[in-house]
Design a protein around this motif. Structure first.
Motif, mmCIF file in Angstrom:
data_model
loop_
_atom_site.group_PDB
_atom_site.id
_atom_site.type_symbol
_atom_site.label_atom_id
_atom_site.label_comp_id
_atom_site.label_asym_id
_atom_site.label_seq_id
_atom_site.Cartn_x
_atom_site.Cartn_y
_atom_site.Cartn_z
ATOM 1 N N MET A 1 0.833 -1.196 0.000
ATOM 2 C CA MET A 1 0.000 0.000 0.000
ATOM 3 C C MET A 1 0.874 1.254 0.000
ATOM 4 S SD MET A 1 -3.137 -1.007 -0.068
ATOM 5 C CE MET A 1 -3.976 0.505 0.320
ATOM 6 N N PHE A 2 0.294 2.325 -0.562
ATOM 7 C CA PHE A 2 0.995 3.594 -0.664
ATOM 8 C C PHE A 2 0.038 4.722 -0.284
ATOM 9 C CE2 PHE A 2 2.585 0.523 -3.710
ATOM 10 C CZ PHE A 2 3.943 0.522 -3.467
ATOM 11 N N THR A 3 0.554 5.953 -0.285
ATOM 12 C CA THR A 3 -0.278 7.101 0.086
ATOM 13 C C THR A 3 -0.529 8.055 -1.079
ATOM 14 O OG1 THR A 3 1.569 8.543 0.707
ATOM 15 C CG2 THR A 3 0.733 7.021 2.392
ATOM 16 N N GLY A 4 0.254 7.942 -2.149
ATOM 17 C CA GLY A 4 0.129 8.880 -3.251
ATOM 18 C C GLY A 4 0.882 10.177 -3.019
ATOM 19 N N ILE A 5 1.720 10.207 -1.976
ATOM 20 C CA ILE A 5 2.574 11.373 -1.723
ATOM 21 C C ILE A 5 3.967 11.040 -2.255
ATOM 22 C CG2 ILE A 5 3.549 12.922 -0.002
ATOM 23 C CD1 ILE A 5 0.514 13.116 -0.330
ATOM 24 N N ILE A 6 4.379 11.694 -3.329
ATOM 25 C CA ILE A 6 5.642 11.374 -3.991
ATOM 26 C C ILE A 6 6.814 11.807 -3.104
ATOM 27 C CG2 ILE A 6 7.060 11.753 -6.040
ATOM 28 C CD1 ILE A 6 4.398 10.134 -6.399
ATOM 29 N N GLU A 7 7.755 10.886 -2.918
ATOM 30 C CA GLU A 7 8.883 11.129 -2.027
ATOM 31 C C GLU A 7 10.145 11.556 -2.766
ATOM 32 O OE1 GLU A 7 7.739 7.890 1.419
ATOM 33 O OE2 GLU A 7 8.870 7.219 -0.336
ATOM 34 N N ALA A 8 10.268 11.150 -4.024
ATOM 35 C CA ALA A 8 11.483 11.466 -4.776
ATOM 36 C C ALA A 8 11.220 11.282 -6.263
ATOM 37 C CB ALA A 8 12.636 10.554 -4.342
ATOM 38 N N LEU A 9 12.086 11.893 -7.060
ATOM 39 C CA LEU A 9 12.092 11.661 -8.500
ATOM 40 C C LEU A 9 13.290 10.778 -8.833
ATOM 41 C CD1 LEU A 9 11.221 15.181 -9.927
ATOM 42 C CD2 LEU A 9 9.817 13.124 -10.082
ATOM 43 N N GLY A 10 13.047 9.726 -9.589
ATOM 44 C CA GLY A 10 14.123 8.866 -10.048
ATOM 45 C C GLY A 10 14.296 8.999 -11.548
ATOM 46 N N THR A 11 15.264 8.290 -12.083
ATOM 47 C CA THR A 11 15.543 8.311 -13.521
ATOM 48 C C THR A 11 15.696 6.882 -14.014
ATOM 49 O OG1 THR A 11 16.736 10.401 -13.264
ATOM 50 C CG2 THR A 11 17.082 9.186 -15.322
ATOM 51 N N ILE A 12 15.095 6.581 -15.154
ATOM 52 C CA ILE A 12 15.268 5.256 -15.743
ATOM 53 C C ILE A 12 16.687 5.161 -16.297
ATOM 54 C CG2 ILE A 12 14.459 3.612 -17.480
ATOM 55 C CD1 ILE A 12 11.715 4.892 -17.279
ATOM 56 N N ALA A 13 17.475 4.253 -15.734
ATOM 57 C CA ALA A 13 18.883 4.142 -16.102
ATOM 58 C C ALA A 13 19.139 3.076 -17.149
ATOM 59 C CB ALA A 13 19.727 3.837 -14.858
ATOM 60 N N ALA A 14 18.298 2.047 -17.215
ATOM 61 C CA ALA A 14 18.509 0.965 -18.179
ATOM 62 C C ALA A 14 17.206 0.204 -18.377
ATOM 63 C CB ALA A 14 19.598 0.007 -17.699
ATOM 64 N N ILE A 15 17.043 -0.336 -19.596
ATOM 65 C CA ILE A 15 15.882 -1.169 -19.932
ATOM 66 C C ILE A 15 16.380 -2.377 -20.713
ATOM 67 C CG2 ILE A 15 13.679 -1.332 -21.156
ATOM 68 C CD1 ILE A 15 13.362 1.682 -20.829
ATOM 69 N N GLU A 16 16.038 -3.578 -20.227
ATOM 70 C CA GLU A 16 16.372 -4.816 -20.928
ATOM 71 C C GLU A 16 15.078 -5.539 -21.273
ATOM 72 O OE1 GLU A 16 19.383 -7.130 -18.703
ATOM 73 O OE2 GLU A 16 19.388 -5.407 -17.346
ATOM 74 N N THR A 88 4.509 2.193 5.712
ATOM 75 C CA THR A 88 4.881 1.438 6.908
ATOM 76 C C THR A 88 4.097 1.962 8.101
ATOM 77 O OG1 THR A 88 6.723 2.958 7.335
ATOM 78 C CG2 THR A 88 7.213 0.954 6.077
ATOM 79 N N MET A 89 3.996 1.143 9.139
ATOM 80 C CA MET A 89 3.282 1.548 10.345
ATOM 81 C C MET A 89 3.904 2.818 10.926
ATOM 82 S SD MET A 89 0.806 -0.547 10.763
ATOM 83 C CE MET A 89 0.312 -0.273 12.455
ATOM 84 N N GLY A 90 3.052 3.755 11.285
ATOM 85 C CA GLY A 90 3.527 4.998 11.886
ATOM 86 C C GLY A 90 3.815 6.087 10.875
ATOM 87 N N LYS A 91 3.759 5.764 9.590
ATOM 88 C CA LYS A 91 4.007 6.768 8.556
ATOM 89 C C LYS A 91 2.742 7.599 8.339
ATOM 90 C CE LYS A 91 5.471 7.047 3.694
ATOM 91 N NZ LYS A 91 5.874 6.244 2.518
ATOM 92 N N PRO A 92 2.846 8.928 8.246
ATOM 93 C CA PRO A 92 1.656 9.754 8.041
ATOM 94 C C PRO A 92 0.948 9.405 6.735
ATOM 95 C CG PRO A 92 3.542 11.110 8.655
ATOM 96 C CD PRO A 92 4.069 9.736 8.370
ATOM 97 N N LEU A 93 -0.379 9.314 6.795
ATOM 98 C CA LEU A 93 -1.173 9.049 5.604
ATOM 99 C C LEU A 93 -1.654 10.391 5.063
ATOM 100 C CD1 LEU A 93 -2.431 6.925 3.731
ATOM 101 C CD2 LEU A 93 -4.410 6.861 5.254
ATOM 102 N N GLY A 94 -0.774 11.060 4.302
ATOM 103 C CA GLY A 94 -1.084 12.404 3.841
ATOM 104 C C GLY A 94 -1.957 12.455 2.613
#
Length: 199
Positions: A1-16, A88-94
């Motif tokens: 499960m997730f909250t829909g609050i984006i924590e970071a931006l990543g980059t696609i480094a490789a595709i196989e 995770t338990m204890g994480k704010p559900l923003g």
């Protein structure tokens, strides 16, 4: 499960590609602390399992089903992606309860600047339109958003500067597809109603 609050931006480094499936590697320097092999990470709203890791990247396998049902088939090396670790338990559900199971694709129809925010309008497949309600929640590319208005297959959302600059929404242009997950409550309500009234 997730909250829909984006924590970071990543980059696609490789595709196989192998037998129709794909293995993708996502670079996320400084973000993966505490993530272990087998953990779930939402990438543009798609729940993926970390199958290999380094300090600054992780890889995940994307099945034909995932590639067919989401925007992942069109992802390219160098693309920026929204990342969120599993709740995770204890994480704010923003935001709201997000499963990471994409229901379909929404098409960006228009993007208008309004004061310091942006008003975006999306169009969804007819089958998904009944699940979207004014002042309800939707997830677009992993981002929890509140629906402002609904008209037929189209709905609008307001994007504040924080969301615009810290997610991939600021890179989207009309005609782009984004991953759509409707509210879990709407899904289960429909199932309950169908079970009680099969006709």
């Amino acid at each position: 499960m997730f909250t829909g609050i984006i924590e970071a931006l990543g980059t696609i480094a490789a595709i196989e590609t192998e037998s129709g499936d794909k293995r993708m590697t996502f670079a996320a320097p400084g973000y993966l602390h505490g993530v272990a092999l087998g953990d779930s990470i939402a990438v543009n709203g798609v729940c993926l399992t970390a199958t290999s890791m380094t300090d600054d990247s992780f890889s995940a396998d994307l099945s034909v089903e995932t590639l067919t049902a989401t925007s992942a088939a069109g992802w390219q090396v160098g693309d920026r992606v929204n990342l969120e670790k599993a709740l995770t338990m204890g994480k704010p559900l923003g935001g709201h309860w997000v499963s990471g199971h994409v229901d379909g694709l929404a098409i960006l129809v228009s993007c208008l600047e309004e004061a310091r925010s942006w008003r975006l309008q999306f169009e969804v497949p007819e089958a998904l339109a009944p699940y979207i309600a004014r002042k309800g929640s939707v997830t677009l590319d992993g981002i929890s958003l509140t629906v402002n208005e609904v008209e037929g297959r189209r709905f609008g959302v307001n994007i504040i500067p924080q969301t615009w600059t810290h997610t991939t929404l600021g890179q989207r242009v009309p005609g782009d597809s984004v991953n759509l997950e409707v509210d879990l409550m709407a899904r289960y309500l429909e199932r309950l109603m169908t079970a009680r009234n099969p006709a």
